[in-house]
Design a protein around this motif. Structure first.
Motif, PDB file in Angstrom:
ATOM      1  N   ASP A 198      79.283   2.181 -29.608  1.00 60.02           N
ATOM      2  CA  ASP A 198      79.933   3.074 -30.570  1.00 60.02           C
ATOM      3  C   ASP A 198      79.754   2.525 -31.991  1.00 60.02           C
ATOM      4  OD1 ASP A 198      80.923   4.649 -28.469  1.00 60.02           O
ATOM      5  OD2 ASP A 198      82.834   3.553 -28.410  1.00 60.02           O
ATOM      6  N   GLY A 199      79.930   1.213 -32.119  1.00 58.52           N
ATOM      7  CA  GLY A 199      79.784   0.578 -33.420  1.00 58.52           C
ATOM      8  C   GLY A 199      78.390   0.760 -33.990  1.00 58.52           C
ATOM      9  N   MET A 200      77.386   0.594 -33.150  1.00 60.40           N
ATOM     10  CA  MET A 200      76.005   0.743 -33.615  1.00 60.40           C
ATOM     11  C   MET A 200      75.703   2.190 -34.014  1.00 60.40           C
ATOM     12  SD  MET A 200      75.054  -2.287 -33.783  1.00 60.40           S
ATOM     13  CE  MET A 200      73.444  -1.927 -34.397  1.00 60.40           C
ATOM     14  N   GLU A 201      76.244   3.153 -33.271  1.00 57.77           N
ATOM     15  CA  GLU A 201      76.055   4.565 -33.620  1.00 57.77           C
ATOM     16  C   GLU A 201      76.704   4.881 -34.967  1.00 57.77           C
ATOM     17  OE1 GLU A 201      74.173   7.045 -32.239  1.00 57.77           O
ATOM     18  OE2 GLU A 201      73.410   5.378 -31.052  1.00 57.77           O
ATOM     19  N   SER A 202      77.892   4.334 -35.207  1.00 56.42           N
ATOM     20  CA  SER A 202      78.560   4.585 -36.488  1.00 56.42           C
ATOM     21  C   SER A 202      77.787   3.961 -37.641  1.00 56.42           C
ATOM     22  CB  SER A 202      80.013   4.092 -36.461  1.00 56.42           C
ATOM     23  OG  SER A 202      80.094   2.686 -36.433  1.00 56.42           O
ATOM     24  N   VAL A 203      77.180   2.801 -37.410  1.00 57.34           N
ATOM     25  CA  VAL A 203      76.374   2.147 -38.446  1.00 57.34           C
ATOM     26  C   VAL A 203      75.156   3.005 -38.786  1.00 57.34           C
ATOM     27  CG1 VAL A 203      74.876   0.157 -38.911  1.00 57.34           C
ATOM     28  CG2 VAL A 203      77.168  -0.197 -37.968  1.00 57.34           C
ATOM     29  N   LYS A 204      74.503   3.555 -37.783  1.00 53.68           N
ATOM     30  CA  LYS A 204      73.333   4.417 -38.017  1.00 53.68           C
ATOM     31  C   LYS A 204      73.726   5.648 -38.838  1.00 53.68           C
ATOM     32  CE  LYS A 204      70.885   3.194 -33.788  1.00 53.68           C
ATOM     33  NZ  LYS A 204      70.501   3.675 -32.461  1.00 53.68           N
ATOM     34  N   ALA A 205      74.841   6.278 -38.477  1.00 53.28           N
ATOM     35  CA  ALA A 205      75.305   7.467 -39.207  1.00 53.28           C
ATOM     36  C   ALA A 205      75.672   7.094 -40.646  1.00 53.28           C
ATOM     37  CB  ALA A 205      76.505   8.085 -38.499  1.00 53.28           C
ATOM     38  N   TYR A 206      76.336   5.967 -40.819  1.00 50.93           N
ATOM     39  CA  TYR A 206      76.716   5.475 -42.150  1.00 50.93           C
ATOM     40  C   TYR A 206      75.466   5.275 -43.011  1.00 50.93           C
ATOM     41  CZ  TYR A 206      77.889   1.874 -45.599  1.00 50.93           C
ATOM     42  OH  TYR A 206      78.005   1.141 -46.758  1.00 50.93           O
ATOM     43  N   GLN A 207      74.475   4.592 -42.481  1.00 48.72           N
ATOM     44  CA  GLN A 207      73.260   4.311 -43.245  1.00 48.72           C
ATOM     45  C   GLN A 207      72.521   5.585 -43.628  1.00 48.72           C
ATOM     46  OE1 GLN A 207      71.503   1.431 -40.563  1.00 48.72           O
ATOM     47  NE2 GLN A 207      72.320  -0.271 -41.769  1.00 48.72           N
ATOM     48  N   ALA A 208      72.503   6.571 -42.749  1.00 52.46           N
ATOM     49  CA  ALA A 208      71.855   7.850 -43.065  1.00 52.46           C
ATOM     50  C   ALA A 208      72.589   8.552 -44.207  1.00 52.46           C
ATOM     51  CB  ALA A 208      71.814   8.744 -41.831  1.00 52.46           C
ATOM     52  N   LYS A 209      73.926   8.506 -44.195  1.00 54.74           N
ATOM     53  CA  LYS A 209      74.712   9.190 -45.230  1.00 54.74           C
ATOM     54  C   LYS A 209      74.640   8.484 -46.584  1.00 54.74           C
ATOM     55  CE  LYS A 209      76.603  12.875 -43.460  1.00 54.74           C
ATOM     56  NZ  LYS A 209      76.358  14.198 -44.008  1.00 54.74           N
ATOM     57  N   ILE A 210      74.662   7.148 -46.604  1.00 54.13           N
ATOM     58  CA  ILE A 210      74.637   6.476 -47.909  1.00 54.13           C
ATOM     59  C   ILE A 210      73.286   6.638 -48.597  1.00 54.13           C
ATOM     60  CG2 ILE A 210      76.459   4.807 -47.380  1.00 54.13           C
ATOM     61  CD1 ILE A 210      74.162   2.682 -47.343  1.00 54.13           C
ATOM     62  N   ALA A 211      72.261   6.963 -47.817  1.00 53.51           N
ATOM     63  CA  ALA A 211      70.946   7.199 -48.410  1.00 53.51           C
ATOM     64  C   ALA A 211      70.968   8.433 -49.323  1.00 53.51           C
ATOM     65  CB  ALA A 211      69.899   7.365 -47.320  1.00 53.51           C
ATOM     66  N   GLU A 212      71.989   9.294 -49.163  1.00 53.57           N
ATOM     67  CA  GLU A 212      72.092  10.524 -49.946  1.00 53.57           C
ATOM     68  C   GLU A 212      72.813  10.342 -51.285  1.00 53.57           C
ATOM     69  OE1 GLU A 212      74.189  13.336 -47.520  1.00 53.57           O
ATOM     70  OE2 GLU A 212      72.870  13.040 -45.793  1.00 53.57           O
ATOM     71  N   ILE A 213      73.413   9.159 -51.523  1.00 58.72           N
ATOM     72  CA  ILE A 213      74.241   8.966 -52.718  1.00 58.72           C
ATOM     73  C   ILE A 213      73.862   7.691 -53.463  1.00 58.72           C
ATOM     74  CG2 ILE A 213      76.208  10.210 -51.711  1.00 58.72           C
ATOM     75  CD1 ILE A 213      77.525   7.458 -51.183  1.00 58.72           C
ATOM     76  N   THR A 214      74.368   7.579 -54.700  1.00 56.57           N
ATOM     77  CA  THR A 214      74.289   6.328 -55.455  1.00 56.57           C
ATOM     78  C   THR A 214      75.589   5.591 -55.167  1.00 56.57           C
ATOM     79  OG1 THR A 214      72.994   7.428 -57.161  1.00 56.57           O
ATOM     80  CG2 THR A 214      74.011   5.316 -57.755  1.00 56.57           C
ATOM     81  N   VAL A 215      75.551   4.657 -54.239  1.00 54.34           N
ATOM     82  CA  VAL A 215      76.745   4.025 -53.684  1.00 54.34           C
ATOM     83  C   VAL A 215      77.633   3.400 -54.758  1.00 54.34           C
ATOM     84  CG1 VAL A 215      77.573   2.266 -52.076  1.00 54.34           C
ATOM     85  CG2 VAL A 215      75.583   3.637 -51.498  1.00 54.34           C
ATOM     86  N   SER A 216      77.047   2.790 -55.772  1.00 52.92           N
ATOM     87  CA  SER A 216      77.844   2.100 -56.791  1.00 52.92           C
ATOM     88  C   SER A 216      78.747   3.044 -57.581  1.00 52.92           C
ATOM     89  CB  SER A 216      76.929   1.334 -57.746  1.00 52.92           C
ATOM     90  OG  SER A 216      76.055   2.229 -58.407  1.00 52.92           O
TER      91      SER A 216
END
Length: 113
Positions: free
Chosen positions: A27-45
């Motif tokens: 579950d943790g690894m799946e959430s990390v994958k989803a997180y990484q895909a979503k942050i690619a869409e924004i300027t995190v800072s």
């Protein structure tokens, strides 16, 4: 079984995540994958990350390394602020606070509702 949901508030510049249940390593690894895909869409800072943990269970020792890795990602990715919202659960609050300190996540705020 743990679950997660991610939404981005582009106007308010808030990355919202909700985590529930008990996370397995998978579950943790799946959430990390989803997180990484979503942050690619924004300027995190430019964003804060708000994580709703009100329905999250205390993590088992086997999943703590994944939790630490997630907190390390939030730090490295450069969010302005990390806000964790918990139900009144002293053990979970202590666990998440300890993980934040361990990885040096200084801009972490833990709120109880």
């Amino acid at each position: 079984m743990g679950s997660f949901n991610i939404n981005i508030d582009r106007t308010g510049k808030v990355f919202h995540a909700k985590v529930e249940g008990t996370f397995s390593p998978e579950d943790g690894m799946e959430s990390v994958k989803a997180y990484q895909a979503k942050i690619a869409e924004i300027t995190v800072s430019e964003y804060e990350i708000h994580i709703d943990c009100t329905e999250l269970n205390v993590s088992s020792p086997s999943t703590l390394p994944i939790l630490e890795a997630c907190f390390q990602m939030y730090k490295q990715d450069g969010f302005n602020k990390v806000v964790l919202t918990l139900a009144k659960n002293p053990i979970l609050k202590m666990q998440l606070g300890r993980v934040a300190r361990t990885v040096g996540l200084e801009n972490c705020e833990i709120n109880e509702v």
